[in-house]
Design a protein around this motif. Structure first.
Motif, mmCIF file in Angstrom:
data_model
loop_
_atom_site.group_PDB
_atom_site.id
_atom_site.type_symbol
_atom_site.label_atom_id
_atom_site.label_comp_id
_atom_site.label_asym_id
_atom_site.label_seq_id
_atom_site.Cartn_x
_atom_site.Cartn_y
_atom_site.Cartn_z
ATOM 1 N N ALA A 72 -2.400 7.138 5.702
ATOM 2 C CA ALA A 72 -3.818 8.123 5.880
ATOM 3 C C ALA A 72 -2.577 8.906 6.510
ATOM 4 O O ALA A 72 -3.343 10.207 6.058
ATOM 5 C CB ALA A 72 -4.331 6.766 7.418
ATOM 6 N N SER A 73 -1.889 9.730 6.561
ATOM 7 C CA SER A 73 -0.973 10.560 7.095
ATOM 8 C C SER A 73 -0.168 10.790 6.665
ATOM 9 O O SER A 73 1.005 11.586 7.436
ATOM 10 C CB SER A 73 -0.742 10.164 9.138
ATOM 11 O OG SER A 73 0.711 9.349 8.561
ATOM 12 N N MET A 74 -0.135 10.578 5.101
ATOM 13 C CA MET A 74 1.182 11.165 4.011
ATOM 14 C C MET A 74 0.821 12.813 4.271
ATOM 15 O O MET A 74 2.197 13.199 4.011
ATOM 16 C CB MET A 74 0.764 10.670 3.148
ATOM 17 C CG MET A 74 -0.282 10.803 2.507
ATOM 18 S SD MET A 74 -0.198 10.089 0.595
ATOM 19 C CE MET A 74 -2.218 10.337 0.310
ATOM 20 N N GLY A 75 -0.144 13.992 4.494
ATOM 21 C CA GLY A 75 0.075 14.954 4.008
ATOM 22 C C GLY A 75 0.088 15.159 2.897
ATOM 23 O O GLY A 75 -0.081 14.106 1.642
ATOM 24 N N PRO A 76 -0.023 16.832 2.347
ATOM 25 C CA PRO A 76 -0.319 17.103 1.198
ATOM 26 C C PRO A 76 0.839 16.746 -0.245
ATOM 27 O O PRO A 76 2.074 16.890 0.285
ATOM 28 C CB PRO A 76 -0.083 18.516 0.980
ATOM 29 C CG PRO A 76 0.560 18.273 2.040
ATOM 30 C CD PRO A 76 0.298 17.341 3.211
#
Length: 244
Positions: A72-76
């Motif tokens: 969910a918070s892996m980024g682009p």
């Protein structure tokens, strides 16, 4: 020629061993920032020592909720390699529900889930991207005791085409590579019996199995700008097996 990989952020699933691990190493060498996903913490720890700066994520992709939370918070992410897979071999009359559920959860459903997350980010940013799904020659040829595996990879090939159709307008390319037997440590163990190996090699015009770099080179080509007009393809890396 510039590949367009250096400086971009790539995510590789099934990164702990075999083709996935070698793909992470190759992307790291090419200057990409790599998110490495595996269900094995020990494999990720050793990979991080080999490739300083990679971002390890430990999760079982067969678990939808855990995957959602882990990424969910892996980024682009600009480049995605869906490599994680399981091969549960059973005679057709002995196929179990568990084998079906696990195979399709990892080999197909996880590809949908992770690709959705990456593609939504690319679309929102208006950034071009490339997705490569690691399929198999088994998607197009029947192999004894491989009913579930062949079916899941056949479904992956068609998913690749539909993804390419729908994501193309957003400048996201989607392709698959379809290797023959690959000489990973697992491939070497499973095909060490000369009689078993001969039966397969006799069907491969080039007369040999694939090395990991044969497959990784194809993956990097499809990720790179060198294949900017290629999408929706299933690229055999099979020594001619599918031509026979």
């Amino acid at each position: 020629m510039e590949q367009g990989i250096a400086g971009r952020r790539a995510l590789v699933t099934g990164a702990g061993k075999g083709i996935g691990r070698r793909t992470v190493q190759a992307l790291h060498e090419a200057g990409a920032r790599v998110v490495a996903v595996s269900r094995s913490r020990a494999d990720l720890d050793s990979l991080a020592r080999e490739c300083p700066g990679i971002e390890p994520v430990c999760v079982d992709l067969g678990d939808w909720e855990a995957t959602e939370q882990a990424l969910a918070s892996m980024g682009p992410v600009d480049l995605l390699v869906n490599n994680a897979a399981v091969a549960l071999l059973q005679p057709f009359l002995e196929i179990t529900k568990e084998a079906c559920d696990k195979s399709f959860a990892v080999n197909l459903r996880a590809v949908i889930q992770v690709s959705q997350m990456v593609a939504r980010g690319l679309k929102a940013r208006g950034t071009p991207g490339s997705i490569v799904n690691v399929s198999s020659q088994a998607s197009q040829r029947a192999l004894t005791n491989h009913s579930v595996y062949c079916s899941s990879k056949g479904a992956l090939d068609m998913l690749t085409k539909v993804m390419a159709l729908e994501l193309g307008p957003h400048k996201i390319r989607v392709n698959a590579v379809n290797p023959t037997v690959v000489m990973t440590p697992m491939g070497q163990a499973n095909w060490s019996d000369p009689q078993k190996a001969k039966a397969m090699l006799d069907r491969i015009p080039l007369g040999r199995f694939a090395e990991m770099d044969n497959v990784v080179d194809a993956i990097l080509f499809l990720l790179s700008d060198r294949s900017s007009m290629t999408t929706g393809c299933t690229l055999p890396v099979d020594g001619g097996f599918l031509a026979t």
